[in-house]
Design an enzyme around this catalytic site. Structure first.
Site, PDB file in Angstrom:
ATOM      1  N   ASP A 194     -27.259 -24.742 -57.718  1.00  0.00           N
ATOM      2  CA  ASP A 194     -28.095 -25.435 -56.745  1.00  0.00           C
ATOM      3  C   ASP A 194     -29.109 -24.449 -56.161  1.00  0.00           C
ATOM      4  O   ASP A 194     -30.305 -24.718 -56.101  1.00  0.00           O
ATOM      5  CB  ASP A 194     -27.202 -26.018 -55.626  1.00  0.00           C
ATOM      6  CG  ASP A 194     -27.983 -26.786 -54.565  1.00  0.00           C
ATOM      7  OD1 ASP A 194     -29.215 -26.802 -54.625  1.00  0.00           O
ATOM      8  OD2 ASP A 194     -27.337 -27.368 -53.680  1.00  0.00           O
ATOM      9  N   ASP A 200     -33.493 -23.463 -49.642  1.00  0.00           N
ATOM     10  CA  ASP A 200     -33.132 -24.515 -50.603  1.00  0.00           C
ATOM     11  C   ASP A 200     -33.001 -25.869 -49.916  1.00  0.00           C
ATOM     12  O   ASP A 200     -32.228 -26.021 -48.961  1.00  0.00           O
ATOM     13  CB  ASP A 200     -31.810 -24.148 -51.282  1.00  0.00           C
ATOM     14  CG  ASP A 200     -31.487 -25.062 -52.445  1.00  0.00           C
ATOM     15  OD1 ASP A 200     -32.111 -24.877 -53.511  1.00  0.00           O
ATOM     16  OD2 ASP A 200     -30.643 -25.954 -52.288  1.00  0.00           O
ATOM     17  N   ASP A 202     -31.901 -29.338 -48.637  1.00  0.00           N
ATOM     18  CA  ASP A 202     -30.626 -30.058 -48.544  1.00  0.00           C
ATOM     19  C   ASP A 202     -30.897 -31.523 -48.880  1.00  0.00           C
ATOM     20  O   ASP A 202     -31.279 -32.312 -48.023  1.00  0.00           O
ATOM     21  CB  ASP A 202     -30.056 -29.930 -47.129  1.00  0.00           C
ATOM     22  CG  ASP A 202     -28.796 -30.764 -46.948  1.00  0.00           C
ATOM     23  OD1 ASP A 202     -28.273 -31.291 -47.962  1.00  0.00           O
ATOM     24  OD2 ASP A 202     -28.333 -30.891 -45.800  1.00  0.00           O
ATOM     25  N   ASP A 231     -40.487 -29.383 -61.579  1.00  0.00           N
ATOM     26  CA  ASP A 231     -40.035 -27.996 -61.665  1.00  0.00           C
ATOM     27  C   ASP A 231     -38.535 -27.879 -61.387  1.00  0.00           C
ATOM     28  O   ASP A 231     -38.002 -28.565 -60.508  1.00  0.00           O
ATOM     29  CB  ASP A 231     -40.806 -27.160 -60.630  1.00  0.00           C
ATOM     30  CG  ASP A 231     -40.464 -25.683 -60.705  1.00  0.00           C
ATOM     31  OD1 ASP A 231     -40.683 -25.089 -61.773  1.00  0.00           O
ATOM     32  OD2 ASP A 231     -39.961 -25.136 -59.708  1.00  0.00           O
ATOM     33  N   GLU A 260     -38.481 -29.718 -66.188  1.00  0.00           N
ATOM     34  CA  GLU A 260     -38.112 -28.394 -66.681  1.00  0.00           C
ATOM     35  C   GLU A 260     -36.635 -28.159 -66.391  1.00  0.00           C
ATOM     36  O   GLU A 260     -36.263 -27.882 -65.249  1.00  0.00           O
ATOM     37  CB  GLU A 260     -38.944 -27.310 -66.004  1.00  0.00           C
ATOM     38  CG  GLU A 260     -38.567 -25.912 -66.452  1.00  0.00           C
ATOM     39  CD  GLU A 260     -38.471 -24.882 -65.323  1.00  0.00           C
ATOM     40  OE1 GLU A 260     -38.392 -23.683 -65.640  1.00  0.00           O
ATOM     41  OE2 GLU A 260     -38.469 -25.259 -64.135  1.00  0.00           O
ATOM     42  N   GLY A 299     -36.767 -12.159 -91.288  1.00  0.00           N
ATOM     43  CA  GLY A 299     -36.776 -13.042 -92.463  1.00  0.00           C
ATOM     44  C   GLY A 299     -35.410 -13.530 -92.875  1.00  0.00           C
ATOM     45  O   GLY A 299     -35.258 -14.134 -93.940  1.00  0.00           O
ATOM     46  N   ASP A 425     -40.276 -17.673 -93.454  1.00  0.00           N
ATOM     47  CA  ASP A 425     -40.137 -16.484 -92.610  1.00  0.00           C
ATOM     48  C   ASP A 425     -39.925 -15.250 -93.485  1.00  0.00           C
ATOM     49  O   ASP A 425     -39.709 -14.159 -92.966  1.00  0.00           O
ATOM     50  CB  ASP A 425     -38.971 -16.643 -91.627  1.00  0.00           C
ATOM     51  CG  ASP A 425     -37.625 -16.744 -92.325  1.00  0.00           C
ATOM     52  OD1 ASP A 425     -37.598 -17.069 -93.528  1.00  0.00           O
ATOM     53  OD2 ASP A 425     -36.592 -16.481 -91.670  1.00  0.00           O
TER      54      ASP A 425
HETATM   55 CA    CA Z   1     -31.395 -26.563 -55.026  1.00  0.00          CA
END
Ligand code: CA
Length: 488
Positions: A194, A200, A202, A231, A260, A299, A425
């Protein structure tokens, strides 16, 4: 229908000249010509770092470069007026605009408060390492420079659940406010993720729910954007985010939203989509790390498994594919920049397959002068090929560890469409691939110009395509090649 192609229109080290919104408006027509039809703009509100803020250190979300706060009226990107003009200019070109929304935290408070806290372990947030004691926390946001314009709401400690700085002792820590457990419905990294940074929010406080929704509605009415980039959603109560989006869609039903959620585990992403009722898409972070692994294995990466169990494979409708972004670029928090040799390969995969919505990074398109990173030269051509020719059913040839490809049959709606992509690759080679009977008798050529000559598609719709070592070839029909040759 034209393929959707998004561009992240910023990188971390854009010049601090307050001209980015003006540049965005000035580039709008050029972006449309290039084949971009959706643009993600950086956070537009005043950050704690003022004119140097990239935007993620959110201070005042009602200040879009309009009030003298944090030592500046304009943001790093320009004034509110220039911002609104930029959005309008993009939309007038038929480009949809996604605005960056940061709801997890606030920074740069105007004052402190005494708050009772319990300190938790940095690496395991569930584990307390202290009893209760008071700290001095930066939690009072009064916005004196805005003086109540648009909203009288002022933030205090009751609206936050924790912070990481005790101003009385100048000590860093994970401080959880008294009576406020970390929200359990967030990511499980570090025990409970969190808390990310700053003060932060609430999200269990009804005043916070109301205020963030009020702000969101004001933001929509002010900017008229087409959608959002959310975000840090793994650090925010999943239900809070879902409800916030539902409230925003009361004003605009068809908002396009991408979140994200920075996790390498596809299960975490699909779980998030389950819990939020698939009301948004997510960036395919696992695919980004596949690209990185493939690009750094000398590769020896098994390309046949490149897409296996990525979000793009498990839920293509809700996957936004990308190669790099402002966090993965050199010098940034999630540094994991894809090496230059692999960039055209990765972009061919996200732009020319028929799965996921690709997002092109500004730093790849224009380069990153701050770190001497050159633009990906093939990128404009790949975007144009996506816009005009990457249509119709896809056929996959991920049947080899080091040489894989895929084709698109093309369709009637898009003249001269149909593509064949081959990549490796390691050392170069050839592969027989099916492009569909529609293209029988056509000649195809490598639009990136690395493999000379043409390939004739046989009566059954097959051709034998080649690629040079450590690269990608993108085969298009001869009229398509002529168009591209004249265009570029
Ligand atoms: Ca948070």
């Amino acid at each position: 229908m034209t393929n959707r192609t998004m561009m992240q229109f910023f990188e971390w080290y854009l010049p601090e000249n307050r001209l980015h919104w003006k540049r965005t408006a000035a580039q709008a027509a050029e972006l449309r010509r290039a084949g971009i039809n959706m643009v993600w703009l950086p956070p537009a509100y005043k950050g704690a770092a003022g004119a140097a803020s990239v935007g993620y250190d959110v201070y005042d979300m009602y200040d879009l470069g309009e009030f003298d706060q944090k030592g500046t009226t304009a943001t790093k990107y320009g004034t509110k007026e220039a911002y609104l003009s930029a959005v309008k200019a993009l939309q007038q070109e038929g480009i949809q605009v996604l605005c960056d929304v940061v709801l997890n935290h606030r920074m740069g408070a105007d004052g402190t408060e005494q708050v009772m806290v319990t300190e938790g372990l940095e690496e395991n947030r569930g584990q307390d390492i202290s009893g209760q004691y008071p700290i001095t926390a930066w939690t009072k946001f009064n916005f004196p420079g805005r003086a109540g314009a648009y909203s009288n709401f002022q933030w205090n400690a009751s609206h936050f659940s924790g912070t990481d700085w005790d101003a009385s002792t100048s000590r860093k820590g994970i401080f959880r406010f008294d009576g406020k457990p970390w929200n359990r419905e967030t990511d499980t990294e570090k025990g409970n993720y969190d808390y990310l940074m700053g003060a932060d929010l609430d999200t269990d406080n009804p005043e916070v729910v109301r205020e963030t929704q009020n702000w969101g509605k004001w933001y929509q009415e002010t900017v008229h954007m087409d959608g959002f980039r959310m975000d840090a959603v793994k650090h925010i109560s999943f239900a809070f985010c879902r409800d916030w989006l539902a409230a925003m869609r009361e004003q605009k039903k068809d908002l396009y939203v991408v979140g994200e959620y920075w996790a390498r585990e596809t299960e975490k992403l699909t779980h998030y989509l389950d819990v939020t009722g698939r009301s948004l898409s997510l960036f395919d972070v696992p695919l980004h790390f596949r690209f990185l692994a493939a690009a750094t294995s000398n590769g020896n990466y098994d390309l046949s498994k490149l897409f296996e169990h990525t979000l793009t494979e498990t839920d293509p409708e809700h996957s936004v594919t990308f190669v790099d972004n402002h966090d993965t670029q050199p010098g940034q928090a999630l540094y994991s920049f894809i090496p230059a040799w692999f960039k055209p390969i990765a972009y061919a995969m996200i732009l020319l397959r028929d799965v996921g919505t690709p997002c092109v990074f500004y730093g790849d398109y224009y380069g990153i002068p701050h770190d001497g990173v050159a633009p990906v030269l093939e990128l404009p051509r790949l975007i144009k090929i996506r816009e005009r020719y990457a249509y119709g059913p896809e056929h996959q040839f991920f049947d080899d560890g080091s040489l894989v490809g895929f084709t698109r049959e093309g369709d009637l709606e898009h003249p001269d469409s149909g593509t064949a992509v081959l990549l490796t690759d390691s050392s170069g080679g050839s592969k027989r691939m099916y492009v569909g009977k529609r293209l029988a008798g056509c000649r195809m050529a490598d639009a990136l110009g690395r493999v000379p000559g043409t390939v004739e598609i046989d009566a059954e719709g097959w051709g034998t395509f080649s690629v040079q070592g450590g690269s990608v070839s993108v085969w298009v029909t001869e009229p398509a090649l002529e168009y591209l040759y004249l265009y570029f």
